[in-house]
Design a protein around this motif. Structure first.
Motif, PDB file in Angstrom:
ATOM      1  N   ARG B 161       0.796  -1.211  -0.047  1.00  0.00           N
ATOM      2  CA  ARG B 161       0.053  -0.042   0.002  1.00  0.00           C
ATOM      3  C   ARG B 161       0.967   1.303  -0.002  1.00  0.00           C
ATOM      4  N   THR B 166      -3.959   0.558  -1.816  1.00  0.00           N
ATOM      5  CA  THR B 166      -3.155  -0.871  -2.280  1.00  0.00           C
ATOM      6  C   THR B 166      -2.849  -0.892  -3.757  1.00  0.00           C
ATOM      7  N   VAL B 167      -1.658  -0.923  -3.940  1.00  0.00           N
ATOM      8  CA  VAL B 167      -0.983  -0.876  -5.192  1.00  0.00           C
ATOM      9  C   VAL B 167      -0.608  -2.267  -5.744  1.00  0.00           C
ATOM     10  N   LEU B 168      -0.351  -3.068  -5.078  1.00  0.00           N
ATOM     11  CA  LEU B 168      -0.194  -4.638  -5.456  1.00  0.00           C
ATOM     12  C   LEU B 168      -0.551  -5.459  -4.321  1.00  0.00           C
ATOM     13  N   ASP B 169      -1.416  -6.511  -4.923  1.00  0.00           N
ATOM     14  CA  ASP B 169      -1.767  -7.600  -3.896  1.00  0.00           C
ATOM     15  C   ASP B 169      -1.682  -8.841  -4.757  1.00  0.00           C
ATOM     16  N   GLN B 170      -0.808  -9.949  -4.442  1.00  0.00           N
ATOM     17  CA  GLN B 170      -0.466 -11.025  -5.158  1.00  0.00           C
ATOM     18  C   GLN B 170      -0.341 -11.943  -4.308  1.00  0.00           C
ATOM     19  N   LEU B 223       3.336  -0.481 -12.013  1.00  0.00           N
ATOM     20  CA  LEU B 223       2.188  -0.935 -11.297  1.00  0.00           C
ATOM     21  C   LEU B 223       1.348   0.300 -11.326  1.00  0.00           C
ATOM     22  N   ALA B 224      -0.101   0.077 -10.881  1.00  0.00           N
ATOM     23  CA  ALA B 224      -1.000   1.328 -11.121  1.00  0.00           C
ATOM     24  C   ALA B 224      -0.550   2.118  -9.922  1.00  0.00           C
TER      25      ALA B 224
END
Lengths: 224, 252
Positions: B161, B166-170, B223-224
């Motif tokens: 985050r 939240t920018v990445l969740d994998q 990333l976004a």
């Protein structure tokens, strides 16, 4: 709930542009990872439990009425590949256009106005299911089926695979599709209470890596 | 039910000392987690996590909290690879990593590989909270089994985050009992090492990285949000490290 409406939404002939995408199968065929029905099945099974599960949970949550903007941001966070984010939004725009024409309603209009660049396709799929009078489980089933149906159909074209064999792959995966849809619906109910961090985040490294390699290829049969 | 496993927490807090250096007001460990300060370079403080026991074993629950407060330049590494092993205790093992990087701070989280040994069951969750002007370099490497060995069950989640968003969740699940297809052509396709390099830099907001391959089996993507990710798969740990090192040097 209308079973016939579900068939309309899930039909591969529904004019939402999905036929132009292979779900990563084209790159997997090019690099020799899919060569026959057995490797197609393994590919589809892996996609089902990763991208398919995430898409189904997004669709189910959208069908339950969760905030589309929050779901779209959560989809971004679960899609590191910009090529896949672009493809998902393009498919989202195409599905939005088809859904608004098929099931006109204020909710779809509002989301289309708020997000002119589109939202991730599974979120639109959930909204379309709502507009069609369908529920979260219907949306999840559409998403899991798409997650494997796209690669299977594409592989028939790419490898000249026997269509009977490809369809048999899908039939063998059906019980896992049902279980994955159930898991997605449970997650969607948690999202309604706990927010989008409750969404599954299952990832497939080779789908992400392959999507970027595919996007860089000058000649492609499929858009993704 | 968890019975008999080890519960241990390590805490590391770094902050600027006001003279251009970094001080470590908190440096605590217990049981198998022992953080040691080592010689840093320039403004950067360095800490090595020394595994005082092998592990984590089944039933263990290890937690590492690292906080880089304003002005801190901190590098955290580990003395050796972490090997997940089956244990006497029932249930899977958990390894939680919580990294907090405040405004104007920089954290390099560069542990050695995590090796999933046959029969082990480990769930790793790494959560990073970065402030809008924080900087981060994070490397994660998972190796499926020791040489020639079947892997255990490993589930690894990485969430980032930035400024609360939240920018990445994998999450990657692999090994016996993982959802089907994990070793197939969509997920790992027989590769026995998989890793990620995550970079957070405020300047990525204006000038994101361009998506490109950075090494064999490794791709760099924006990333976004103001962050970039390298995802890599490789036949083994050595080739994976080579790919991630190449990616890091390509990023400057």
């Amino acid at each position: 709930m209308s079973r016939a409406a579900l068939l309309v939404l899930a039909d591969g002939r529904f004019p939402a542009g999905g036929h132009a995408h292979s779900g990563g199968a084209e790159e997997a065929v090019r690099t020799g990872r899919i060569t026959d029905a057995a490797s197609l099945e393994s590919f589809c099974r892996g996609r089902l439990h990763t991208a398919g599960l995430v898409a189904a949970a997004l669709a189910a949550a959208a069908a339950l009425g969760c905030d589309p903007a929050a779901l779209d941001a959560a989809a971004d966070a679960r899609t590191p590949s910009p090529a896949l984010r672009t493809a998902a939004r393009r498919l989202g725009r195409q599905l939005m256009r088809a859904a608004r024409a098929t099931w006109p309603g204020l909710e779809l209009d509002a989301v289309a106005r708020e997000f002119p660049r589109g939202v991730h396709q599974p979120v639109v799929l959930g909204l379309a299911a709502r507009a069609a009078g369908l529920g979260a489980a219907d949306a999840a089933h559409c998403a899991v089926y798409e997650s494997v149906g796209g690669p299977a159909t594409a592989t028939v074209r790419l490898l000249s695979l026997d269509p009977f064999d490809a369809t048999a792959v899908l039939a063998r995966l059906a019980p896992e599709m049902d279980r994955t849809a159930d898991t997605a619906v449970s997650a969607a109910h948690r999202v309604r209470k706990g927010g989008p961090d409750e969404l599954p985040a299952a990832s497939a490294p080779l789908l992400e890596i392959g999507a970027e390699a595919h996007a860089a290829r000058p000649v492609r049969l499929f858009a993704s | 039910m968890r019975t008999g496993g080890v519960r241990a927490t390590a805490r590391i807090t770094a902050r600027g000392d006001g003279r251009g250096g970094t001080e470590l007001p908190v440096l605590e460990g217990e049981g198998p987690l022992a953080p040691r300060r080592t010689r840093g370079s320039g403004a950067q403080a360095r800490v090595v996590l020394v595994g005082a026991m092998s592990g984590p074993l089944g039933g263990d629950h290890l937690t590492v909290h690292v906080r880089a407060a304003t002005g801190a330049r901190l590098l955290v590494g580990s003395a050796a690879a972490t090997i997940a092993l089956p244990g006497q205790a029932k249930g899977d093992a958990r390894y939680d990593v919580r990294l907090t990087v405040e405004d104007g701070a920089e954290l390099h989280w560069l542990p050695e590989q995590l090796i999933s040994a046959r029969g082990s069951e480990l769930r790793v969750v790494t959560r990073v909270e970065a402030a809008p002007t924080a900087r981060l370099v994070l490397r994660e490497e998972q190796v499926l089994g020791r040489v020639g060995e079947e892997p255990g069950r490993l589930t690894s989640r990485l969430a980032l985050r930035i400024g609360g968003r939240t920018v990445l969740d994998q999450e990657l699940a692999c090994g016996p009992g993982a959802p089907g297809g994990w070793d197939g052509p969509a997920v790992l396709d027989g590769h026995r090492a998989v890793g990620q390099l995550l970079l957070v830099r405020p300047e990525f907001a204006e000038a994101p990285v361009g998506a490109r391959p950075v090494a064999e089996g490794a791709v760099l993507v924006p990333l976004a949000g103001p962050a970039a990710l390298v995802t890599a798969t490789a036949p083994d740990a050595r080739l994976l490290r080579r790919a991630l090192d190449a990616a890091l040097s390509a990023l400057g």
